[in-house]
Design an enzyme around this catalytic site. Structure first.
Site, PDB file in Angstrom:
ATOM      1  N   HIS A 349      -2.873   3.581   2.238  1.00 58.44           N
ATOM      2  CA  HIS A 349      -1.443   3.457   1.972  1.00 58.44           C
ATOM      3  C   HIS A 349      -1.108   1.991   1.644  1.00 58.44           C
ATOM      4  CE1 HIS A 349       2.548   5.392   2.476  1.00 58.44           C
ATOM      5  NE2 HIS A 349       2.885   4.131   2.450  1.00 58.44           N
ATOM      6  N   ALA A 350      -0.520   1.754   0.476  1.00 52.17           N
ATOM      7  CA  ALA A 350      -0.324   0.386   0.008  1.00 52.17           C
ATOM      8  C   ALA A 350       0.591  -0.415   0.933  1.00 52.17           C
ATOM      9  CB  ALA A 350       0.276   0.403  -1.393  1.00 52.17           C
ATOM     10  N   HIS A 379       5.887  -3.699  -6.817  1.00 49.53           N
ATOM     11  CA  HIS A 379       6.595  -3.541  -5.555  1.00 49.53           C
ATOM     12  C   HIS A 379       5.967  -4.420  -4.468  1.00 49.53           C
ATOM     13  CE1 HIS A 379       8.744  -1.380  -2.325  1.00 49.53           C
ATOM     14  NE2 HIS A 379       7.622  -1.604  -1.648  1.00 49.53           N
ATOM     15  N   GLU A 380       4.655  -4.305  -4.298  1.00 45.55           N
ATOM     16  CA  GLU A 380       3.972  -5.063  -3.234  1.00 45.55           C
ATOM     17  C   GLU A 380       4.060  -6.564  -3.472  1.00 45.55           C
ATOM     18  OE1 GLU A 380       3.338  -3.617  -0.625  1.00 45.55           O
ATOM     19  OE2 GLU A 380       3.363  -1.548  -1.340  1.00 45.55           O
ATOM     20  N   HIS A 383       7.172  -8.127  -2.231  1.00 42.29           N
ATOM     21  CA  HIS A 383       7.115  -8.510  -0.807  1.00 42.29           C
ATOM     22  C   HIS A 383       6.469  -9.882  -0.652  1.00 42.29           C
ATOM     23  CE1 HIS A 383       8.517  -4.769   0.813  1.00 42.29           C
ATOM     24  NE2 HIS A 383       7.483  -4.054   0.437  1.00 42.29           N
ATOM     25  N   GLU A 407      12.320  -4.192   0.588  1.00 34.79           N
ATOM     26  CA  GLU A 407      11.783  -3.102  -0.218  1.00 34.79           C
ATOM     27  C   GLU A 407      12.328  -3.103  -1.645  1.00 34.79           C
ATOM     28  OE1 GLU A 407       9.309  -1.586   0.746  1.00 34.79           O
ATOM     29  OE2 GLU A 407       9.379  -2.260   2.823  1.00 34.79           O
ATOM     30  N   HIS A 507       5.151   7.587   7.559  1.00 34.91           N
ATOM     31  CA  HIS A 507       6.059   6.719   8.311  1.00 34.91           C
ATOM     32  C   HIS A 507       6.464   7.264   9.660  1.00 34.91           C
ATOM     33  CE1 HIS A 507       6.115   5.501   4.164  1.00 34.91           C
ATOM     34  NE2 HIS A 507       6.610   4.346   4.534  1.00 34.91           N
ATOM     35  N   TYR A 517      14.320   2.320   2.732  1.00 35.50           N
ATOM     36  CA  TYR A 517      13.921   2.730   1.381  1.00 35.50           C
ATOM     37  C   TYR A 517      15.096   3.343   0.624  1.00 35.50           C
ATOM     38  CZ  TYR A 517       9.375   1.969   3.477  1.00 35.50           C
ATOM     39  OH  TYR A 517       8.312   1.411   4.130  1.00 35.50           O
TER      40      TYR A 517
HETATM   41 ZN   LIG Z   1       7.380  -1.961   0.438  1.00 36.46          ZN
END
Ligand SMILES: [Zn+2]
Length: 608
Positions: A349-350, A379-380, A383, A407, A507, A517
């Site tokens: 899971h990323a 997306h990552e 962060h 997020e 989650h 999210y």
């Molecule tokens: Zn994220």
């Protein structure tokens, strides 16, 4: 495309928090502390959080990239030390409630009191039990497989395999088998989860909160009740658009699968191209507007070009540097996990990590050459850019303005991945003309608009579970009631309490709050609208890309570098000029699609 449902490093989440005007934290009876003591206390907190947080990140990274009994035990221990320290500090912080202190000190104290995602009970045996349970839940999920014949390990399918079947199969029986096969991992977690709820509530109560859910809701710079009203307001803004998308998807799925899809009822949850029906881009081929298909597939382009995982991450990095952000450090490339190792179990899971709360940023992802992973990379990296931007803040402030902000950043950038942008970076020869926009918007709506009710309902379920409104004997029923209410989906066959379907979603066993999210989904369009304006884009919103706009990058960085040193409305204002969250940017963005859906749905049922 996954994006929003990716958690950050576990360590960081524990200090993700924002102020609550009335958090319900206990008042101090001892008013003997002085303002000098506040400064000393906070210095000690920042120093300890940094030290234990780094240790926890290192242990967590090792566990997730090499799952075995030893790394599990080491990660559990580092988690416990960190949690115990924060819990102690959170309790200690209440003794400064009536001490004079600067605004910055006051904010740090308040953040500390609402900092925990999970508070461990002060009883050492219970604390120990709770941390063991959480590590076990995560590992049970991480090792989860669908085994068609349990006596033959070769028959077992990983989550990647199941994901692929759900995404590509159009055979109802196969989809149902995969869906049911994956959900079979749930029941093994029910007992642990039930005990987890009890123990984590004990910890939350010791901090003065009614339960763990109340503790989560106290983090948004507003009273918890006002926060839930705010969520309702945002959902009501976008709900009419969701209903249209749902009705159109149902119409097309019925044309594909026949009577198993009702004309006016809920959509079977296994037919939407995703294990959890949380986003629907994979069924795009069934829904594509006849004359408005975009005419290109980024997945095909990446495959044809034989793009490696590193190539794809380099493209993501280049977007950020085009805005004026520094390139990723050398250690990022040395230490990140970008492909699934063949020799060991990992949590694929990323996620994005900030190991030392300074420059040792990394991502952990099992990248494949797909448009979905291309987006997840942006997306990552969002962060990681955020983490680096706030690294000079006091440790307690090294987090996003609220957890939705963290997020939203990478997804905001992904909204700028327009066809014209792909042409500019030589991935695409020629952009489709405007008549194809409805196709692209449909694709994006299946990702972003379809996600909204799912983003909302996970925590609606957990808040009820933590509050005791839903007893363990109704866990599964309550889950499906909410999925029907918000998403308008139903399981392929009745799901009694012998199942535990919430645990089949990462989650839940991982205990990551999920409303972030939903907020991120709303915020990213609001950010995009504001940044596109800053970049001088005068096109319809969905055609704007902020690529190479240093001015947009400056506005973005102004917000990122604040961390959570200010209440989130101030951070929102720094980027957008607005103090209130506003879902109308979604309506603006999808306006051409909404109009098109109205035409398709004339005389057809809407809702369920
Ligand atoms: Zn994220």
């Amino acid at each position: 495309m996954i994006g929003r449902m990716i958690p950050r490093a576990a360590g960081l989440m524990l200090i993700s928090a924002a102020i609550a005007a009335c958090s319900g934290a206990p008042r101090s009876s001892a008013a003997s502390a002085s303002s000098t003591d506040v400064g000393q206390f906070l210095a000690r907190v920042n120093e300890t959080m940094l030290k234990l947080g780094i240790a926890q990140n290192r242990a967590g990274w090792t566990q997730q990239t090499y799952i075995n009994d030893d790394t599990e035990a080491m990660a559990a221990r580092a988690n416990q030390e960190y949690l115990d320290a924060i819990t102690r500090f959170a309790k200690e912080a209440t003794s400064f409630d009536r001490v004079n202190s600067s605004a910055e000190q006051r904010r740090q104290l308040t953040l500390l009191k609402v900092a925990l995602v999970m508070a461990t009970p002060s009883n050492p045996a219970e604390s120990d039990e709770l941390t063991k349970i959480t590590a076990r839940l995560e590992s049970t999920y991480g090792k989860g497989k669908w085994c068609t014949d349990p006596s033959k390990p070769d028959s077992c399918k990983t989550i990647d395999d199941v994901t692929r079947i759900m995404a590509t199969s159009r055979n109802e029986r196969d989809l149902r088998a995969a869906w049911e096969g994956w959900h079979a991992i749930g029941p093994a977690m029910r007992r642990d989860y039930t005990r987890f709820v009890e123990l984590s509530n004990t910890g939350a109560k010791e901090l003065g909160f009614a339960d763990t859910g109340a503790m989560w809701r106290a983090k948004y710079d507003m009273p918890p009740d006002a926060y839930t009203k705010e969520l309702d307001r945002l959902w009501e803004q976008v709900r009419p658009l969701y209903l249209k998308l749902h009705a159109y998807a149902r119409l097309k799925l019925r044309a594909t699968y026949g009577d198993i899809v009702p004309a006016s009822g809920p959509i079977p949850a296994h037919l939407l191209g995703n294990i959890w029906a949380q986003e629907w881009p994979n069924i795009y081929p069934l829904l594509a507007p006849a004359t408005a298909d975009a005419g290109f597939s980024l997945t095909d382009i990446l495959k044809t070009r034989k793009a490696s995982a590193t190539d794809m991450v380099r493209i993501g990095e280049r977007f950020y540097t085009s805005l004026g952000f520094d390139p990723l450090p050398k250690t990022f490339w040395e230490r990140s996990l970008l492909v699934r190792p063949r020799d060991r179990e990992v949590v694929c899971h990323a996620s994005a990590w900030d190991i030392d709360f300074e420059t040792d940023v990394r991502i952990k992802m099992c990248i494949e050459p797909t448009a979905e992973d291309f987006t997840t990379i942006h997306h990552e990296l969002g962060h990681n850019m955020y983490q680096r931007a706030y690294k000079d803040q006091p440790v307690i402030f090294r987090d996003s303005a609220n957890d939705g902000f963290h997020e939203a950043i990478g997804d905001t950038i992904a909204l700028s991945v327009t066809p014209e942008y792909l042409v500019r970076i030589n991935l695409l020869g020629k952009a489709p003309d405007a008549s194809r926009d409805v196709g692209l918007l449909m694709m994006r709506a299946l990702e972003k608009v379809a996600f909204l009710p799912f983003g909302l309902l996970i925590d609606q379920w957990r808040w009820k579970v933590f509050a005791g409104e839903v007893a363990p004997a109704q866990y599964n029923k309550a889950w499906w009631d909410l999925r029907l209410k918000y998403q308008g989906v139903a399981p392929p066959a009745p799901r009694g309490e012998e199942f535990f379907d919430p645990a089949a979603k990462y989650h839940v066993p991982d205990n990551t709050p999920y409303t972030r999210y939903f907020l991120a989904d709303i915020l990213q369009f609001q950010f995009h609208r504001a940044l596109a304006k800053t970049a001088g884009c005068t096109l319809p919103l969905h055609r704007c890309s902020i690529y190479e706009s240093k001015e947009a990058g400056r506005r973005l960085n102004a917000m990122l570098s604040m961390g959570q040193s200010r209440p989130w409305p101030d951070a929102l204002e720094a980027l957008t000029g607005e103090k209130q969250m506003d879902a109308t940017a979604i309506l603006d963005y999808f306006a051409p699609l909404s109009k098109w859906l109205d035409q398709q749905l004339e005389g057809k049922p809407i809702g369920w």
